[in-house]
Design an enzyme around this catalytic site. Structure first.
Site, PDB file in Angstrom:
ATOM      1  N   GLU A  62      -0.595  -7.189  18.138  1.00 29.48           N
ATOM      2  CA  GLU A  62      -0.445  -5.730  18.141  1.00 29.48           C
ATOM      3  C   GLU A  62      -1.741  -5.007  18.487  1.00 29.48           C
ATOM      4  OE1 GLU A  62       1.402  -4.331  14.545  1.00 29.48           O
ATOM      5  OE2 GLU A  62       3.164  -5.585  14.846  1.00 29.48           O
ATOM      6  N   ASN A 103       9.400  -9.387   0.745  1.00 23.72           N
ATOM      7  CA  ASN A 103      10.042  -8.557   1.764  1.00 23.72           C
ATOM      8  C   ASN A 103      11.132  -9.370   2.465  1.00 23.72           C
ATOM      9  OD1 ASN A 103      10.745  -6.926   3.933  1.00 23.72           O
ATOM     10  ND2 ASN A 103       8.762  -7.098   4.961  1.00 23.72           N
ATOM     11  N   CYS A 135       5.412  -6.175   6.955  1.00 26.72           N
ATOM     12  CA  CYS A 135       4.486  -6.492   5.861  1.00 26.72           C
ATOM     13  C   CYS A 135       3.181  -7.103   6.375  1.00 26.72           C
ATOM     14  CB  CYS A 135       5.150  -7.403   4.827  1.00 26.72           C
ATOM     15  SG  CYS A 135       5.979  -8.837   5.499  1.00 26.72           S
ATOM     16  N   HIS A 136       3.184  -7.605   7.612  1.00 23.92           N
ATOM     17  CA  HIS A 136       1.928  -8.120   8.188  1.00 23.92           C
ATOM     18  C   HIS A 136       0.919  -6.995   8.422  1.00 23.92           C
ATOM     19  CE1 HIS A 136       4.396  -7.014  11.696  1.00 23.92           C
ATOM     20  NE2 HIS A 136       3.250  -6.783  12.328  1.00 23.92           N
ATOM     21  N   TYR A 146      -3.174  -2.311   0.641  1.00 27.96           N
ATOM     22  CA  TYR A 146      -2.176  -2.319  -0.427  1.00 27.96           C
ATOM     23  C   TYR A 146      -2.228  -0.998  -1.196  1.00 27.96           C
ATOM     24  CZ  TYR A 146      -1.848  -7.329   0.557  1.00 27.96           C
ATOM     25  OH  TYR A 146      -1.656  -8.538   1.174  1.00 27.96           O
TER      26      TYR A 146
END
Length: 169
Positions: free
Chosen positions: A159, A123, A131-132, A100
């Protein structure tokens, strides 16, 4: 007059709804199309051609074939510092994560880390504006989409940022 077309896409993390204007993807998320439509105040049209590219990219992402979304984004729901933060987030690449605090610095918005979390929670275009990929300095942090932090963990595992757990095998 701006219009919006919707598509509902089954994904490994639940049904995902896409809302696409003439400009691009304006909103996405889990839940019902009606919930997403309620926050838009745009006339709905049924146009599968308009949503086809975003649907194809989302399917390719979950198939492991796409690492960078090219779907145009319609940023109309965002302004000011929130827009600066989400535009900076849009550039965080697949397989990477930022804290953050790092996103606060990256955006140059002047928003403190705590405020970044609030922006992530609101979001309007999750996954495409990832945002993940924003984590706490001491763990995953929160996530308001899908099934909460479990969905965030699954996306980051997909990912390759996180290693699979026994739950994923």
């Amino acid at each position: 007059m701006t219009t919006v077309s919707f598509a509902e896409v089954p994904t490994p993390v639940g049904t995902f709804v896409l809302a696409v204007t003439e400009i691009g993807l304006v909103a996405s998320g889990w839940g019902s199309r009606a919930r997403l439509a309620g926050g838009l105040d745009l006339a709905e049209v049924h146009d599968a051609d308009r949503t086809a590219f975003a649907v194809a990219e989302l399917n390719a992402y979950f198939a492991g074939e796409l690492k960078r979304f090219e779907t145009p984004i319609d940023w109309r729901l965002m302004s000011g510092s929130r827009l600066r933060v989400l535009r900076a987030l849009h550039g965080v690449p697949y397989g990477k994560a930022v804290t953050y605090g790092e996103l606060a610095t990256l955006s140059g918005s002047g928003v403190p880390a705590r405020g970044i979390g609030s922006i992530m929670g609101s979001n309007p275009i999750p996954i495409f504006v990832p945002c993940h990929r924003v984590i706490a300095g001491n763990g995953l942090g929160g996530f308001s989409g899908g099934e909460g932090v479990e969905t965030k963990r699954r996306l980051l595992t997909h990912e390759g940022y996180l290693q699979p757990t026994l739950l994923d095998l």
